[in-house]
Design a protein around this motif. Structure first.
Motif, PDB file in Angstrom:
ATOM      1  N   THR A  17      -5.133  -8.854  -4.810  1.00 37.94           N
ATOM      2  CA  THR A  17      -4.877 -10.212  -4.324  1.00 37.94           C
ATOM      3  C   THR A  17      -5.283 -10.330  -2.858  1.00 37.94           C
ATOM      4  OG1 THR A  17      -2.945 -10.209  -5.755  1.00 37.94           O
ATOM      5  CG2 THR A  17      -3.086 -11.994  -4.172  1.00 37.94           C
ATOM      6  N   THR A  18      -4.973  -9.295  -2.087  1.00 34.04           N
ATOM      7  CA  THR A  18      -5.253  -9.317  -0.648  1.00 34.04           C
ATOM      8  C   THR A  18      -6.497  -8.517  -0.311  1.00 34.04           C
ATOM      9  OG1 THR A  18      -2.853  -9.128  -0.465  1.00 34.04           O
ATOM     10  CG2 THR A  18      -4.091  -9.065   1.585  1.00 34.04           C
ATOM     11  N   GLU A 283       3.315  -5.793   9.473  1.00 38.38           N
ATOM     12  CA  GLU A 283       2.469  -4.595   9.484  1.00 38.38           C
ATOM     13  C   GLU A 283       2.687  -3.795  10.766  1.00 38.38           C
ATOM     14  OE1 GLU A 283      -1.538  -5.653   8.352  1.00 38.38           O
ATOM     15  OE2 GLU A 283      -0.843  -6.584   6.494  1.00 38.38           O
TER      16      GLU A 283
HETATM   17  N1  LIG Z   1       1.845  -1.126   7.041  1.00 40.20           N
HETATM   18  C1  LIG Z   1       2.235  -2.103   6.246  1.00 40.20           C
HETATM   19  N2  LIG Z   1       3.533  -2.443   6.140  1.00 40.20           N
HETATM   20  C2  LIG Z   1       3.945  -3.439   5.364  1.00 40.20           C
HETATM   21  N3  LIG Z   1       3.124  -4.168   4.604  1.00 40.20           N
HETATM   22  C3  LIG Z   1       1.826  -3.872   4.663  1.00 40.20           C
HETATM   23  C4  LIG Z   1       1.299  -2.828   5.473  1.00 40.20           C
HETATM   24  N4  LIG Z   1      -0.040  -2.785   5.291  1.00 40.20           N
HETATM   25  C5  LIG Z   1      -0.327  -3.758   4.411  1.00 40.20           C
HETATM   26  N5  LIG Z   1       0.773  -4.413   4.040  1.00 40.20           N
HETATM   27  C6  LIG Z   1       0.904  -5.555   3.131  1.00 40.20           C
HETATM   28  O1  LIG Z   1       0.519  -5.143   1.845  1.00 40.20           O
HETATM   29  C7  LIG Z   1      -0.042  -6.250   1.144  1.00 40.20           C
HETATM   30  C8  LIG Z   1      -1.385  -5.828   0.595  1.00 40.20           C
HETATM   31  O2  LIG Z   1      -1.182  -4.720  -0.229  1.00 40.20           O
HETATM   32  P1  LIG Z   1      -2.267  -4.269  -1.287  1.00 40.20           P
HETATM   33  O3  LIG Z   1      -3.578  -4.081  -0.625  1.00 40.20           O
HETATM   34  O4  LIG Z   1      -1.665  -3.142  -2.024  1.00 40.20           O
HETATM   35  O5  LIG Z   1      -2.280  -5.579  -2.173  1.00 40.20           O
HETATM   36  P2  LIG Z   1      -3.354  -6.017  -3.244  1.00 40.20           P
HETATM   37  O6  LIG Z   1      -3.715  -4.828  -4.045  1.00 40.20           O
HETATM   38  O7  LIG Z   1      -4.426  -6.759  -2.562  1.00 40.20           O
HETATM   39  O8  LIG Z   1      -2.505  -7.060  -4.089  1.00 40.20           O
HETATM   40  P3  LIG Z   1      -2.033  -7.043  -5.625  1.00 40.20           P
HETATM   41  O9  LIG Z   1      -1.893  -5.625  -6.033  1.00 40.20           O
HETATM   42  O10 LIG Z   1      -0.727  -7.771  -5.555  1.00 40.20           O
HETATM   43  O11 LIG Z   1      -3.071  -7.786  -6.346  1.00 40.20           O
HETATM   44  C9  LIG Z   1      -0.197  -7.385   2.139  1.00 40.20           C
HETATM   45  O12 LIG Z   1       0.867  -8.305   1.950  1.00 40.20           O
HETATM   46  C10 LIG Z   1      -0.074  -6.677   3.468  1.00 40.20           C
HETATM   47  O13 LIG Z   1       0.459  -7.511   4.475  1.00 40.20           O
END
Ligand SMILES: Nc1ncnc2c1ncn2[C@@H]1O[C@H](COP(=O)(O)OP(=O)(O)OP(=O)(O)O)[C@@H](O)[C@H]1O
Ligand SMILES: [Mg+2]
Length: 562
Positions: A17-18, A283
């Motif tokens: 998603t992100t 973050e």
């Molecule tokens: N150090 C951190 N502490 C807390 N949150 C974090 C940190 N680094 C990234 N994130 C958060 O993690 C999220 C992104 O995580 P990730 O890349 O696993 O998601 P994604 O795989 O894109 O999404 P999904 O799996 O839901 O489709 C974002 O909301 C981001 O703000």
């Protein structure tokens, strides 16, 4: 027969998603498979080419109509601009569209742009050749419409063979692969006996749960999904939204402003800015805690173009942040007695409901495996461990929560390619003794459907065509539950839910079939269905011997713009 795989590269994509992450797998000289994430070509904020391990899942269209995915788009998003599309994965499987530049985009179109960017970069790791086979990860709980759009998007950008696997299972495959590459004394889990692992993946947009039994026999590891959480739109975005809302209210109170007296444009811009502030704060606090350099200071940030001429300062510290997000850790009460306040999204319900729906006890869970960017936040980890009453040594943190899902996909792609090739050599599923299948076929994955698939029969409750918890692939026929009402065709509404009585049952897209010759109203209809290992559903109707494939038609789940 020996199958030489040493020169080949296998690819995986975590279409998040992100963030989107791509991995490649290669066979080492000792026969083990090693997976690494690869650099993805994109352009930076100055439109200069750059390569990064993470491709932000954001689309930007410039004034000339040129499309960009990744860093530049994320940068433009950080200016709280409306010229970008993001978090669109939440809408895949629907026909919702957004206008950007002079074009209209569905979530599937955005996914295609992202996958195209990935495919261009993969070529560099494939001796300059276009990559044709790929494994893409999807939330374990995706329904058949969401699966279909993801797979079709990949096929439409040129991949020829597309495997889909659940994101949590993929992260676990990566972990188990790493473990099996280690000598026994260095391993974190004991695989000498069957082990039950609850994988909790909290990313940007999805809270995904899979309970997987892992069994190792010699070089073969079997993964059996024994439970899958239901689709849950809860992720980093919701945490950011909540903090943004608290900060906006603080600001409005301070300046004695009324939200609805502001014009819509201003309101939307303010919220966009504050979401970005909230994400940065989260973050930063989390990284400082991780590196033991958090000293209670608040995260301060000046926001330009927020309200009035001057920049506005916003700050938040860990205590305040934790207070803002407390609601995500509170279980909602009995659904009959729920008030709006209790109905809020949280991470407790998905875990407890998955255990309840599949009749699995907390005590049977040997390990909790955490992955996804949001599990980097210590509070999230502690809360989940407490929900499951686990000891600290039962919690496994993924080595890199942002890349483990992608890495598992390349490993899976390797085994899937090998198995298919062996099957092609030896005839369908008939393993020839001479082929060293057991050596190669190291990982085996058994998958289940999270929710039942039902059809609407106009009168009475929907009829189940495939049960929840059904192992896939699966196929069958539903005889005569539907009757024709129109001479020209038939319309079928699909639903996803635990069963016919499920209060949270979701309607999927409408399917239609047009008859070649007119049918008498009241003629019984048989429905043939098949669902493959990727959970790709195919439906056809059989009316008086006339067989017609059903095609998706109208979208039934329009949502508000982000
Ligand atoms: N150090 C951190 N502490 C807390 N949150 C974090 C940190 N680094 C990234 N994130 C958060 O993690 C999220 C992104 O995580 P990730 O890349 O696993 O998601 P994604 O795989 O894109 O999404 P999904 O799996 O839901 O489709 C974002 O909301 C981001 O703000
Ligand atoms: Mg993810």
């Amino acid at each position: 027969m020996e199958i030489n795989t040493s020169n080949e590269t296998y690819f995986g994509i975590d279409l998040g998603t992100t963030n989107t992450v791509v991995s490649k797998g290669n066979v080492l000289f000792n026969g083990l498979i090693q997976s690494q994430i690869i650099q993805i070509m994109q352009v930076d904020e100055n439109k200069c080419p750059t390569t990064e391990f993470i491709l932000p899942s954001v689309l930007y269209v410039d004034e000339n109509g040129k499309e960009y995915v990744g860093k530049i788009a994320k940068n433009i998003k950080s200016q709280a601009s409306k010229k970008v599309l993001y978090n669109t994965k939440r809408y895949i499987g629907s026909n919702k569209t957004w206008s950007l530049g002079n074009s209209e985009y569905t979530a599937k179109e955005v996914a295609k742009q992202i996958l195209k960017t990935c495919r261009d970069s993969m070529k560099r790791y494939n001796q300059g050749k276009e990559v044709e086979n790929v494994t893409i990860t999807v939330p374990a709980s995706f329904n058949t419409d969401q699966i279909k759009d993801t797979k079709d998007a990949a096929l439409e950008v040129g991949f020829k063979i597309v495997n889909l696997i659940p994101e949590p299972t993929s992260a676990l495959i990566d972990f188990i692969n790493e473990q099996s590459n280690l000598i026994e004394s260095q391993r974190q889990v004991d695989l000498s006996k069957p082990t039950r692992i609850l994988v909790f993946d909290l990313g940007g947009g999805t809270c995904d749960i899979a309970i997987v039994d892992v069994t190792q026999e010699g070089r073969k590891v079997e993964f059996t999904e024994v439970a899958i959480g239901r689709y849950d739109e809860l992720g980093g975005i919701d945490f950011d939204n909540k903090v943004a809302l608290v900060k906006l209210n603080e600001f409005l109170d301070l300046y004695n402003l009324d939200y609805y007296s502001l014009n819509k444009e201003d309101r939307e811009r303010m919220v966009r800015h504050l979401r970005i502030f909230a994400e940065k704060a989260k973050e930063r606090i989390s990284s400082d805690l991780e590196m033991n350099c958090y000293f209670g200071e608040s995260f301060d940030h000046y926001v330009m173009n927020f309200y009035g001429e001057d920049p506005v300062q916003f700050c938040i510290n860990k205590e305040e942040y934790d207070e803002c997000i407390e609601e995500f850790f509170i279980k909602s009460r009995d659904s009959n007695k729920r008030s709006d306040e209790e109905n809020k999204k949280n991470i407790v319900d998905p875990i407890l409901n998955t255990l309840r729906d599949y009749n699995i006890s907390k005590e049977s869970i040997d390990y909790l495996f955490l992955t996804g960017g949001m599990t980097k936040y210590q509070v999230v980890k502690d809360k989940i461990r407490n929900i499951l009453d686990l000891k600290e040594n039962q919690v496994i943190n993924s080595t890199d929560p942002l890349s483990s899902v992608a890495k598992g996909a390349a490993i899976y792609d390797y085994y899937e390619t090998i198995i298919n090739r062996v099957e092609r050599y030896t005839g369908e599923n008939e393993y020839n003794e001479e082929v060293s299948v057991t050596e190669e076929k190291k990982f085996e994955l058994t998958r289940v459907l999270a929710e039942a698939i039902m059809i609407d029969v106009k009168e009475g409750l929907p009829v189940i065509i495939i049960n929840s918890n059904q192992e896939v692939p699966y196929e069958g026929k539903l005889k005569g539950a539907l009757k024709t009402t129109s001479p020209s065709g038939v319309e079928i509404n699909l639903y996803a839910g635990i069963d016919q009585y499920d209060s949270k049952m979701r309607i999927q897209r409408k399917y239609k079939a047009y008859f070649k010759t007119p049918k008498k109203p009241g003629t019984p209809i048989d429905i043939d269905f098949s669902i493959d290992k990727d959970k790709y559903l195919r439906l056809s109707v059989d009316v008086n011997g006339e067989k017609i494939e059903l095609k998706q038609e109208v979208d039934l789940k329009e949502k508000d713009a982000m």
